[in-house]
Design a protein around this motif. Structure first.
Motif, PDB file in Angstrom:
ATOM      1  N   TRP A 209     -25.322 -12.827 -19.875  1.00 50.52           N
ATOM      2  CA  TRP A 209     -24.123 -12.434 -20.597  1.00 50.52           C
ATOM      3  C   TRP A 209     -24.487 -11.820 -21.951  1.00 50.52           C
ATOM      4  O   TRP A 209     -23.776 -10.939 -22.452  1.00 50.52           O
ATOM      5  CB  TRP A 209     -23.196 -13.628 -20.759  1.00 50.52           C
ATOM      6  N   THR A 210     -25.577 -12.237 -22.520  1.00 52.85           N
ATOM      7  CA  THR A 210     -26.031 -11.633 -23.771  1.00 52.85           C
ATOM      8  C   THR A 210     -26.355 -10.165 -23.561  1.00 52.85           C
ATOM      9  O   THR A 210     -25.968  -9.299 -24.358  1.00 52.85           O
ATOM     10  CB  THR A 210     -27.268 -12.385 -24.307  1.00 52.85           C
ATOM     11  N   GLU A 211     -27.068  -9.857 -22.476  1.00 49.91           N
ATOM     12  CA  GLU A 211     -27.390  -8.469 -22.152  1.00 49.91           C
ATOM     13  C   GLU A 211     -26.133  -7.676 -21.811  1.00 49.91           C
ATOM     14  O   GLU A 211     -26.006  -6.499 -22.163  1.00 49.91           O
ATOM     15  CB  GLU A 211     -28.372  -8.424 -20.978  1.00 49.91           C
ATOM     16  N   LEU A 212     -25.181  -8.320 -21.140  1.00 48.92           N
ATOM     17  CA  LEU A 212     -23.945  -7.635 -20.780  1.00 48.92           C
ATOM     18  C   LEU A 212     -23.182  -7.233 -22.031  1.00 48.92           C
ATOM     19  O   LEU A 212     -22.611  -6.129 -22.095  1.00 48.92           O
ATOM     20  CB  LEU A 212     -23.081  -8.521 -19.884  1.00 48.92           C
ATOM     21  N   TYR A 213     -23.157  -8.111 -23.027  1.00 49.54           N
ATOM     22  CA  TYR A 213     -22.431  -7.804 -24.261  1.00 49.54           C
ATOM     23  C   TYR A 213     -23.005  -6.562 -24.935  1.00 49.54           C
ATOM     24  O   TYR A 213     -22.259  -5.682 -25.379  1.00 49.54           O
ATOM     25  CB  TYR A 213     -22.489  -8.998 -25.207  1.00 49.54           C
ATOM     26  N   ALA A 214     -24.320  -6.497 -24.992  1.00 48.53           N
ATOM     27  CA  ALA A 214     -24.969  -5.347 -25.625  1.00 48.53           C
ATOM     28  C   ALA A 214     -24.645  -4.060 -24.878  1.00 48.53           C
ATOM     29  O   ALA A 214     -24.361  -3.020 -25.496  1.00 48.53           O
ATOM     30  CB  ALA A 214     -26.484  -5.574 -25.678  1.00 48.53           C
ATOM     31  N   ALA A 215     -24.659  -4.121 -23.540  1.00 42.52           N
ATOM     32  CA  ALA A 215     -24.333  -2.942 -22.739  1.00 42.52           C
ATOM     33  C   ALA A 215     -22.870  -2.569 -22.898  1.00 42.52           C
ATOM     34  O   ALA A 215     -22.515  -1.381 -22.995  1.00 42.52           O
ATOM     35  CB  ALA A 215     -24.656  -3.217 -21.269  1.00 42.52           C
ATOM     36  N   ALA A 216     -21.994  -3.564 -22.943  1.00 40.35           N
ATOM     37  CA  ALA A 216     -20.559  -3.310 -23.077  1.00 40.35           C
ATOM     38  C   ALA A 216     -20.246  -2.617 -24.401  1.00 40.35           C
ATOM     39  O   ALA A 216     -19.371  -1.746 -24.463  1.00 40.35           O
ATOM     40  CB  ALA A 216     -19.785  -4.623 -22.961  1.00 40.35           C
ATOM     41  N   LYS A 217     -20.934  -2.995 -25.456  1.00 39.83           N
ATOM     42  CA  LYS A 217     -20.713  -2.380 -26.765  1.00 39.83           C
ATOM     43  C   LYS A 217     -21.043  -0.880 -26.708  1.00 39.83           C
ATOM     44  O   LYS A 217     -20.306  -0.049 -27.267  1.00 39.83           O
ATOM     45  CB  LYS A 217     -21.568  -3.062 -27.823  1.00 39.83           C
ATOM     46  N   LYS A 218     -22.120  -0.536 -26.035  1.00 35.86           N
ATOM     47  CA  LYS A 218     -22.516   0.875 -25.940  1.00 35.86           C
ATOM     48  C   LYS A 218     -21.527   1.661 -25.085  1.00 35.86           C
ATOM     49  O   LYS A 218     -21.197   2.813 -25.391  1.00 35.86           O
ATOM     50  CB  LYS A 218     -23.930   0.975 -25.368  1.00 35.86           C
ATOM     51  N   ILE A 219     -21.064   1.060 -24.014  1.00 30.91           N
ATOM     52  CA  ILE A 219     -20.121   1.756 -23.138  1.00 30.91           C
ATOM     53  C   ILE A 219     -18.787   1.956 -23.837  1.00 30.91           C
ATOM     54  O   ILE A 219     -18.180   3.036 -23.769  1.00 30.91           O
ATOM     55  CB  ILE A 219     -19.947   0.978 -21.818  1.00 30.91           C
ATOM     56  N   SER A 220     -18.299   0.915 -24.514  1.00 34.76           N
ATOM     57  CA  SER A 220     -17.002   1.021 -25.188  1.00 34.76           C
ATOM     58  C   SER A 220     -17.031   2.034 -26.328  1.00 34.76           C
ATOM     59  O   SER A 220     -15.982   2.571 -26.720  1.00 34.76           O
ATOM     60  CB  SER A 220     -16.571  -0.349 -25.718  1.00 34.76           C
ATOM     61  N   ALA A 221     -18.221   2.329 -26.837  1.00 36.80           N
ATOM     62  CA  ALA A 221     -18.342   3.322 -27.913  1.00 36.80           C
ATOM     63  C   ALA A 221     -18.113   4.746 -27.408  1.00 36.80           C
ATOM     64  O   ALA A 221     -17.991   5.680 -28.220  1.00 36.80           O
ATOM     65  CB  ALA A 221     -19.722   3.211 -28.564  1.00 36.80           C
ATOM     66  N   LEU A 222     -18.019   4.923 -26.102  1.00 37.97           N
ATOM     67  CA  LEU A 222     -17.806   6.254 -25.529  1.00 37.97           C
ATOM     68  C   LEU A 222     -16.406   6.783 -25.799  1.00 37.97           C
ATOM     69  O   LEU A 222     -16.165   7.994 -25.725  1.00 37.97           O
ATOM     70  CB  LEU A 222     -18.067   6.226 -24.018  1.00 37.97           C
ATOM     71  N   GLY A 223     -15.453   5.889 -26.068  1.00 38.39           N
ATOM     72  CA  GLY A 223     -14.092   6.351 -26.318  1.00 38.39           C
ATOM     73  C   GLY A 223     -13.130   5.198 -26.453  1.00 38.39           C
ATOM     74  O   GLY A 223     -13.402   4.089 -25.975  1.00 38.39           O
ATOM     75  N   PRO A 224     -11.971   5.424 -27.089  1.00 40.90           N
ATOM     76  CA  PRO A 224     -11.016   4.338 -27.330  1.00 40.90           C
ATOM     77  C   PRO A 224     -10.367   3.787 -26.070  1.00 40.90           C
ATOM     78  O   PRO A 224      -9.833   2.672 -26.086  1.00 40.90           O
ATOM     79  CB  PRO A 224      -9.972   4.994 -28.248  1.00 40.90           C
ATOM     80  N   ASP A 225     -10.380   4.554 -24.989  1.00 41.44           N
ATOM     81  CA  ASP A 225      -9.770   4.090 -23.743  1.00 41.44           C
ATOM     82  C   ASP A 225     -10.801   3.669 -22.712  1.00 41.44           C
ATOM     83  O   ASP A 225     -10.502   3.541 -21.530  1.00 41.44           O
ATOM     84  CB  ASP A 225      -8.858   5.176 -23.163  1.00 41.44           C
ATOM     85  N   ILE A 226     -12.039   3.465 -23.172  1.00 42.23           N
ATOM     86  CA  ILE A 226     -13.125   3.020 -22.287  1.00 42.23           C
ATOM     87  C   ILE A 226     -13.578   1.631 -22.744  1.00 42.23           C
ATOM     88  O   ILE A 226     -13.723   1.376 -23.947  1.00 42.23           O
ATOM     89  CB  ILE A 226     -14.304   4.009 -22.317  1.00 42.23           C
ATOM     90  N   PHE A 227     -13.784   0.764 -21.767  1.00 41.94           N
ATOM     91  CA  PHE A 227     -14.164  -0.617 -22.075  1.00 41.94           C
ATOM     92  C   PHE A 227     -15.409  -1.006 -21.281  1.00 41.94           C
ATOM     93  O   PHE A 227     -15.544  -0.662 -20.105  1.00 41.94           O
ATOM     94  CB  PHE A 227     -13.010  -1.569 -21.753  1.00 41.94           C
ATOM     95  N   GLY A 228     -16.274  -1.751 -21.939  1.00 37.36           N
ATOM     96  CA  GLY A 228     -17.530  -2.129 -21.305  1.00 37.36           C
ATOM     97  C   GLY A 228     -17.375  -3.128 -20.181  1.00 37.36           C
ATOM     98  O   GLY A 228     -18.109  -3.091 -19.196  1.00 37.36           O
ATOM     99  N   TYR A 229     -16.394  -4.036 -20.339  1.00 35.65           N
ATOM    100  CA  TYR A 229     -16.232  -5.109 -19.338  1.00 35.65           C
ATOM    101  C   TYR A 229     -14.760  -5.498 -19.255  1.00 35.65           C
ATOM    102  O   TYR A 229     -14.086  -5.615 -20.278  1.00 35.65           O
ATOM    103  CB  TYR A 229     -17.076  -6.321 -19.742  1.00 35.65           C
TER     104      TYR A 229
END
Length: 415
Positions: free
Chosen positions: A166-186
């Motif tokens: 889950w620690t790794e997932l959080y880091a990945a989710a942060k990068k994905i959500s940075a792609l746009g306001p309507d995009i979410f990592g998880y």
């Protein structure tokens, strides 16, 4: 003359009664492809057992609806022969000794007994209570992590190296959500079996082994729930009670944990490159076994139960276990079905279907199942929703209150 007609009528009625097949009533709780696959098996059985046994399959609503109807039917003395019941909702039936111990049939059925070890051991363990085998696996699953490989690439992440913790997932989710306001990592919701899995994975517990003591309030559980709350607050995660299917296929979600049985749905509907892996872990490698099993009710007449046993054997044989798994995405209950050429060809062509079996062998466990647990997990999902919809909510206080209130439910049930 009149007496002769009466005798003839009685003889005719007796002959018709003797010729009539034994009727077995099966209540089931799924729709769509799952119902279609089950009804095909029922139809094949009826065709092979004409004039002997007839299985009537009756849809009784979702898992919760079916449980409530079964409890009412038990009180009314009009219980069906067999029922598909979700694994965490069986406690009151177990406590009432309502289920038939299938060992009574296995002891006298050498052919079936010889194949008992062919079932996945964790499925048999999940259906065994105080030495009694009370059910057989039907639609079982474990949760998997599904990923949008396209979003991974856009975020500079390697889709072939998905998060393992889950620690790794959080880091990945942060990068994905940075792609746009309507995009979410998880994305996640209030699925009770996933709340259980996540609580366990962060080192927490839910309830004691005997079902009489709540254990959900602990530093580990507080930390785990705060992790998900933080993800929502920072907009790396999105939480919702409804609309999950639409979001998951929208292309706006980087990762989601869903059932094994979701693979085919996501393959058919997602317009992006779909990946999958085992569920992330943290302090412990553990996941809940989801889905339902099939149970026979002890109060039914012996001839009816004997007929039901014949159907249970047919339903769970290697061929039907394989067909069920291949048509629904749920797990094959028998090892021989999993190892069949047909299934191995599918797994080779699409390894995503094999991930759940890795978890089954290594980390899958039975969900809490005790009599008062349906009320407890309703309280648990309510507390979870409160935490995730109000990201300033006091997780410690909410869990402490949940512990206290849920303990009252246990104490009342067992007093």
């Amino acid at each position: 003359m009149k007496r002769r007609l009466v005798l003839l009528a009685l003889l005719l009625c007796t002959a018709l009664a003797m010729a009539a097949p034994v009727k077995v009533t099966l209540w089931y709780a799924q729709t769509g492809v799952y119902a279609k696959s089950l009804l095909e098996i029922v139809d094949n059985f009826n065709k092979q057992n004409q004039d002997k046994i007839f299985v009537e399959a009756v849809y009784t609503g979702n898992y919760q609806d079916t449980m409530q109807k079964l409890l009412a039917a038990m009180v009314a003395g009009d219980i069906p022969t067999l029922a598909q019941i979700e694994q965490s909702r069986i406690g009151q039936f177990v406590d009432a000794e309502a289920f038939q111990d299938l060992n009574a049939y296995i002891k006298t059925d050498q052919a079936f007994a010889a194949t008992l070890n062919d079932f996945w051991p964790r499925f048999i363990n999940a259906n065994t209570f105080n030495g009694k085998l009370l059910g057989l696996p039907l639609n079982c699953s474990t949760p998997l992590l599904y990923i949008n490989r396209d979003l991974f690439r856009k975020a500079g992440l390697d889709p072939d190296k998905p998060p393992k913790t889950w620690t790794e997932l959080y880091a990945a989710a942060k990068k994905i959500s940075a792609l746009g306001p309507d995009i979410f990592g998880y994305r996640f919701g209030i699925d009770d079996w996933l709340i259980e899995s996540k609580t366990w994975q962060f080192g927490g517990e839910i309830i004691s082994d005997d079902g009489r003591k709540m254990l959900i309030y602990s530093p580990e559980t507080v930390a785990g729930w705060k992790y998900f709350q933080k993800g929502v607050k920072e907009k790396a995660f999105i939480f919702g009670v409804t609309g999950g299917n639409e979001l998951d296929i929208s292309g706006r979600i980087g990762m989601v944990v869903r059932s094994t049985g979701s693979i085919q749905y996501l393959k058919d509907n997602a317009k992006f490159d779909l990946g999958a892996t085992v569920m992330p872990m943290e302090k412990r490698k553990i996941v809940a076994i989801g889905g339902a099993n099939i149970y026979m009710f002890a109060s039914r007449p012996k001839p009816e139960k004997a007929a039901a046993w014949e159907f249970l054997k047919f339903l769970t044989n290697t061929e039907n276990s394989r067909k069920w798994a291949m048509s629904t995405g749920y797990m094959a209950s028998r090892i021989s079905a999993f190892e069949s050429k047909e299934m191995q060809a599918v797994l080779k062509a699409d390894p995503r279907f094999g991930l759940t079996y890795e978890q089954l062998k290594e980390s899958a466990v039975r969900r809490p199942w005790f009599g008062p647990y349906p009320e407890v997990h309703a309280m648990m999902t309510s507390a979870w929703e409160q935490v995730m919809t109000n990201t300033d909510a006091d997780v410690d206080a909410i869990l402490k209150k949940l512990q206290t209130e849920a303990q009252k439910v246990l104490d009342t049930y067992y007093k």
